[in-house]
Scaffold this active site. Structure first.
Site, PDB file in Angstrom:
ATOM      1  N   ALA A  52       0.777  -1.193  -0.008  1.00 49.34           N
ATOM      2  CA  ALA A  52      -0.009  -0.141   0.103  1.00 49.34           C
ATOM      3  C   ALA A  52       0.637   1.410  -0.103  1.00 49.34           C
ATOM      4  CB  ALA A  52      -1.089  -0.006   0.997  1.00 49.34           C
ATOM      5  N   ALA A  53       2.240   1.208  -0.233  1.00 42.30           N
ATOM      6  CA  ALA A  53       2.926   2.537  -0.374  1.00 42.30           C
ATOM      7  C   ALA A  53       2.230   3.376  -1.586  1.00 42.30           C
ATOM      8  CB  ALA A  53       4.352   2.133  -0.818  1.00 42.30           C
ATOM      9  N   GLY A  54       1.947   2.603  -2.593  1.00 46.92           N
ATOM     10  CA  GLY A  54       1.407   3.544  -3.627  1.00 46.92           C
ATOM     11  C   GLY A  54       0.102   4.099  -3.438  1.00 46.92           C
ATOM     12  N   ASP A  55      -0.796   3.340  -2.667  1.00 46.45           N
ATOM     13  CA  ASP A  55      -2.085   3.821  -2.150  1.00 46.45           C
ATOM     14  C   ASP A  55      -2.140   4.940  -1.201  1.00 46.45           C
ATOM     15  OD1 ASP A  55      -3.580   1.784  -3.883  1.00 46.45           O
ATOM     16  OD2 ASP A  55      -3.527   0.252  -2.202  1.00 46.45           O
TER      17      ASP A  55
HETATM   18  P1  ADP Z   1       3.297   0.819  -5.513  1.00 42.97           P
HETATM   19  O1  ADP Z   1       3.256   0.518  -3.969  1.00 42.97           O
HETATM   20  O2  ADP Z   1       2.077   0.843  -6.061  1.00 42.97           O
HETATM   21  O3  ADP Z   1       4.343  -0.423  -6.132  1.00 42.97           O
HETATM   22  P2  ADP Z   1       5.917   2.241  -5.255  1.00 42.97           P
HETATM   23  O4  ADP Z   1       6.675   1.011  -4.965  1.00 42.97           O
HETATM   24  O5  ADP Z   1       6.473   2.866  -6.591  1.00 42.97           O
HETATM   25  O6  ADP Z   1       4.398   2.144  -5.567  1.00 42.97           O
HETATM   26  O7  ADP Z   1       5.901   3.324  -4.152  1.00 42.97           O
HETATM   27  C1  ADP Z   1       5.153   4.570  -4.220  1.00 42.97           C
HETATM   28  C2  ADP Z   1       5.566   5.459  -3.398  1.00 42.97           C
HETATM   29  O8  ADP Z   1       5.997   5.196  -2.104  1.00 42.97           O
HETATM   30  C3  ADP Z   1       6.939   5.792  -4.178  1.00 42.97           C
HETATM   31  O9  ADP Z   1       7.089   6.987  -5.077  1.00 42.97           O
HETATM   32  C4  ADP Z   1       7.978   6.593  -2.749  1.00 42.97           C
HETATM   33  O10 ADP Z   1       7.524   7.700  -2.682  1.00 42.97           O
HETATM   34  C5  ADP Z   1       7.395   5.628  -1.722  1.00 42.97           C
HETATM   35  N1  ADP Z   1       8.232   4.300  -1.454  1.00 42.97           N
HETATM   36  C6  ADP Z   1       8.160   3.283  -1.837  1.00 42.97           C
HETATM   37  N2  ADP Z   1       9.031   2.524  -1.444  1.00 42.97           N
HETATM   38  C7  ADP Z   1       9.947   3.299  -0.532  1.00 42.97           C
HETATM   39  C8  ADP Z   1      11.075   2.979   0.252  1.00 42.97           C
HETATM   40  N3  ADP Z   1      11.581   1.827   0.266  1.00 42.97           N
HETATM   41  N4  ADP Z   1      11.637   3.912   0.696  1.00 42.97           N
HETATM   42  C9  ADP Z   1      11.023   5.309   0.928  1.00 42.97           C
HETATM   43  N5  ADP Z   1       9.822   5.400  -0.015  1.00 42.97           N
HETATM   44  C10 ADP Z   1       9.330   4.474  -0.510  1.00 42.97           C
END
Ligand code: ADP
Length: 293
Positions: A238-241
């Site tokens: 859920a980082a993206g969400d």
């Molecule tokens: P999804 O969860 O949809 O695959 P991402 O992996 O691209 O999306 O992550 C979405 C956002 O979360 C990134 O643009 C970044 O800002 C943040 N993020 C993701 N992973 C990390 C990490 N390991 N450290 C810091 N920020 C992160």
């Protein structure tokens, strides 16, 4: 005000050292049931980040339905348009490994019964500043919500990746794929090239690049690259969400693109430091404090 038309799933999460290969059995370290689903996640993320949010979607009549409704309510999300329908709720079966990577199986359940917003739901969505859409509902339902969004800006997270009908893209104001989804949609692996290809179809796009940050573009403007914050990721579910929910809040507050992206990156950076989906989204005070530090 923000609306979300999307999925609510109960996340059934197994924490393992190493994810099993097909045919292999491994012993996990822990198991949790955590309310999630891209729709509910984005609604909770936006509410925690400081916006008024209405969630339009469906849960089943099993034990997971009331639990998900309660979680949305506790986050301050308006659930007066959350349908309760006979049958199972949506679930997501998630494996998280010791490096914070994840693999996910979604079984749609109640989410799969949604054909589109009712007249009342479409009217409620149309009264909000932005409607957040994802692809965990039937495509016809997503298209119907996008074309009936009225004055609401349409923000699409094209996940899980699927072919996007022209009718949907025509109605989208901002698309926010991760780099894999961006490559699947455009056929371009290079983020800058994928961004340019996306902007041929929609006015604004953000490609999220995990720990590498995010890339924003609007037609006729220079792309903006925002780095991720350097944090220790324990669970990127859920980082993206979280990013999209917070981004919508910042845009709703009239912040310019670079500032809105920084706010969204901060919210996502805080979320990857905690386990789970809805359990990992930061409150507004935490985001502001993180940015001020
Ligand atoms: P999804 O969860 O949809 O695959 P991402 O992996 O691209 O999306 O992550 C979405 C956002 O979360 C990134 O643009 C970044 O800002 C943040 N993020 C993701 N992973 C990390 C990490 N390991 N450290 C810091 N920020 C992160």
């Amino acid at each position: 005000m923000i609306s979300v038309f999307g999925s609510a799933n109960m996340d059934l999460v197994a924490y393992v050292d190493k994810a099993p290969a097909l045919g292999e059995t491994v012993t996990g370290r822990a198991f949790r049931t955590i309310p999630g689903g891209k729709g509910a996640n984005q609604a909770i993320a936006a509410a925690r980040a400081g916006a008024e949010v209405i969630f339009v979607g469906a849960v089943g009549d099993d034990a997971f339905g009331p639990a998900m409704r309660a979680t949305l309510e506790e986050a301050g999300v308006d659930v007066s348009h959350l349908r309760a329908i006979p049958g199972p709720s949506g679930i997501a079966h998630i494996v998280v490994d010791d490096r914070g990577g994840n693999s996910i199986i979604v079984v749609p359940g109640a989410n799969g019964t949604i054909e589109g917003p009712t007249e009342a739901e479409a009217a409620a969505i149309g009264r909000t500043d932005a409607v957040l859409l994802q692809l965990e509902l039937p495509m016809e339902a997503v298209v119907a919500a996008a074309v009936s969004a009225g004055g609401a800006e349409v923000v699409l997270t094209p996940a899980p990746a699927r072919p996007l009908p022209a009718e949907l893209l025509d109605a989208v104001d901002l698309i926010v794929p991760n780099e894999h989804e961006a490559a699947a949609i455009t056929g371009r692996r290079d983020p800058a090239e994928a961004l340019a290809a996306l902007l041929e179809r929609v006015p604004e796009a953000v490609i999220t690049l995990g720990a590498e940050g995010a890339l924003y573009g609007a037609r006729g403007a220079e792309p903006v690259r925002v780095p991720a914050f350097a944090v220790e990721a324990v669970d990127t579910t859920a980082a993206g969400d979280t990013f999209v929910g917070a981004l919508a809040v910042a845009r709703g507050e009239g912040r310019p693109p670079a500032e809105a992206l920084r706010f969204a990156s901060a919210a996502a950076a805080l979320s990857v430091q905690r386990e789970g989906a809805s359990t990992s989204m930061p409150a507004r005070e935490s985001i502001d404090a993180f940015l001020a530090a």
